[in-house]
Write a protein that holds these residues in place. Structure first.
Motif, mmCIF file in Angstrom:
data_model
loop_
_atom_site.group_PDB
_atom_site.id
_atom_site.type_symbol
_atom_site.label_atom_id
_atom_site.label_comp_id
_atom_site.label_asym_id
_atom_site.label_seq_id
_atom_site.Cartn_x
_atom_site.Cartn_y
_atom_site.Cartn_z
ATOM 1 N N VAL A 152 -1.295 -4.068 -11.681
ATOM 2 C CA VAL A 152 -2.691 -3.802 -11.320
ATOM 3 C C VAL A 152 -3.064 -4.618 -10.087
ATOM 4 N N ILE A 153 -2.671 -5.883 -10.073
ATOM 5 C CA ILE A 153 -2.981 -6.741 -8.924
ATOM 6 C C ILE A 153 -2.347 -6.180 -7.650
ATOM 7 N N VAL A 154 -1.096 -5.781 -7.718
ATOM 8 C CA VAL A 154 -0.420 -5.209 -6.545
ATOM 9 C C VAL A 154 -1.146 -3.941 -6.088
ATOM 10 N N GLY A 155 -1.532 -3.103 -7.027
ATOM 11 C CA GLY A 155 -2.248 -1.878 -6.675
ATOM 12 C C GLY A 155 -3.592 -2.157 -6.023
ATOM 13 N N LEU A 156 -4.329 -3.113 -6.553
ATOM 14 C CA LEU A 156 -5.626 -3.456 -5.972
ATOM 15 C C LEU A 156 -5.472 -4.110 -4.601
ATOM 16 N N GLU A 157 -4.418 -4.912 -4.435
ATOM 17 C CA GLU A 157 -4.151 -5.491 -3.111
ATOM 18 C C GLU A 157 -3.914 -4.377 -2.101
ATOM 19 N N ALA A 158 -3.157 -3.378 -2.479
ATOM 20 C CA ALA A 158 -2.878 -2.261 -1.571
ATOM 21 C C ALA A 158 -4.154 -1.485 -1.257
ATOM 22 N N LEU A 159 -4.978 -1.270 -2.268
ATOM 23 C CA LEU A 159 -6.246 -0.571 -2.025
ATOM 24 C C LEU A 159 -7.156 -1.389 -1.116
ATOM 25 N N GLY A 160 -7.146 -2.707 -1.295
ATOM 26 C CA GLY A 160 -7.958 -3.578 -0.456
ATOM 27 C C GLY A 160 -7.531 -3.536 1.000
ATOM 28 N N GLU A 161 -6.254 -3.328 1.239
ATOM 29 C CA GLU A 161 -5.751 -3.259 2.614
ATOM 30 C C GLU A 161 -6.191 -1.987 3.317
ATOM 31 N N VAL A 162 -6.391 -0.904 2.587
ATOM 32 C CA VAL A 162 -6.780 0.364 3.227
ATOM 33 C C VAL A 162 -8.279 0.611 3.173
#
Length: 163
Positions: A152-162
């Protein structure tokens, strides 16, 4: 802010933070799950310090240093020993470690690193090492939660980048 917000870099004034709060049952449920698997009222002889060490180990194997640090801190608060610190750091067990702990570590590593290779025989190995069904369930919940949280953290980090 919860641990997932902090570790994924989501700030309270961000759109992503607000989107997560549109489903408060997920945010609150995840935090409740963390408490339940890491510091349960009844630990089935799988103490809080051992659970924190195993969580830190899994987070390290998943390549999530911030999450492993959070669990290292939890381990320190719960009572780190040299053995538990070694487990958290990803070290092999000493040659004189008991079979119960060896079985736990083997299973944690197997399910975290190569989950598809986990079979019924692996559960039977836990039983053969002396683990009860409630202990196996508690261990499985811990493994599932830490792996879920890291993803979940990795997914949210990726969403935060875009975003």
């Amino acid at each position: 802010m919860d641990q997932i917000d902090r570790l994924s870099g989501i700030m309270p004034d961000s759109e992503l933070y607000q989107i997560r709060r549109e489903r408060p049952d997920f945010v609150d449920g995840t935090e409740l799950c963390r408490q339940t698997v890491l510091t349960p009222a009844h630990g089935f002889d799988l103490g809080h310090a051992l659970r924190a060490a195993l969580a830190a180990r899994m987070a390290r194997f998943l390549g999530h240093n911030d999450l492993s640090k959070a669990y290292d801190d939890m381990l320190a608060q719960a009572g780190a020993t040299p053995l538990l610190s070694g487990i958290a750091g990803g070290a092999d067990l000493p040659v004189d470690a008991d079979g119960f702990l060896r079985a736990i570590l083997r299973h944690v590593d197997l399910v975290t690193k190569t989950p598809r290779e986990n079979t019924r025989a692996d559960i039977e190995a836990l039983k053969a090492a002396g683990m009860s069904n409630p202990q196996i369930i508690a261990l499985s919940e811990l493994i599932a939660f830490v792996n879920f949280e890291a993803r979940v953290i990795v997914g949210l980090e990726a969403l935060g980048e875009v975003a």
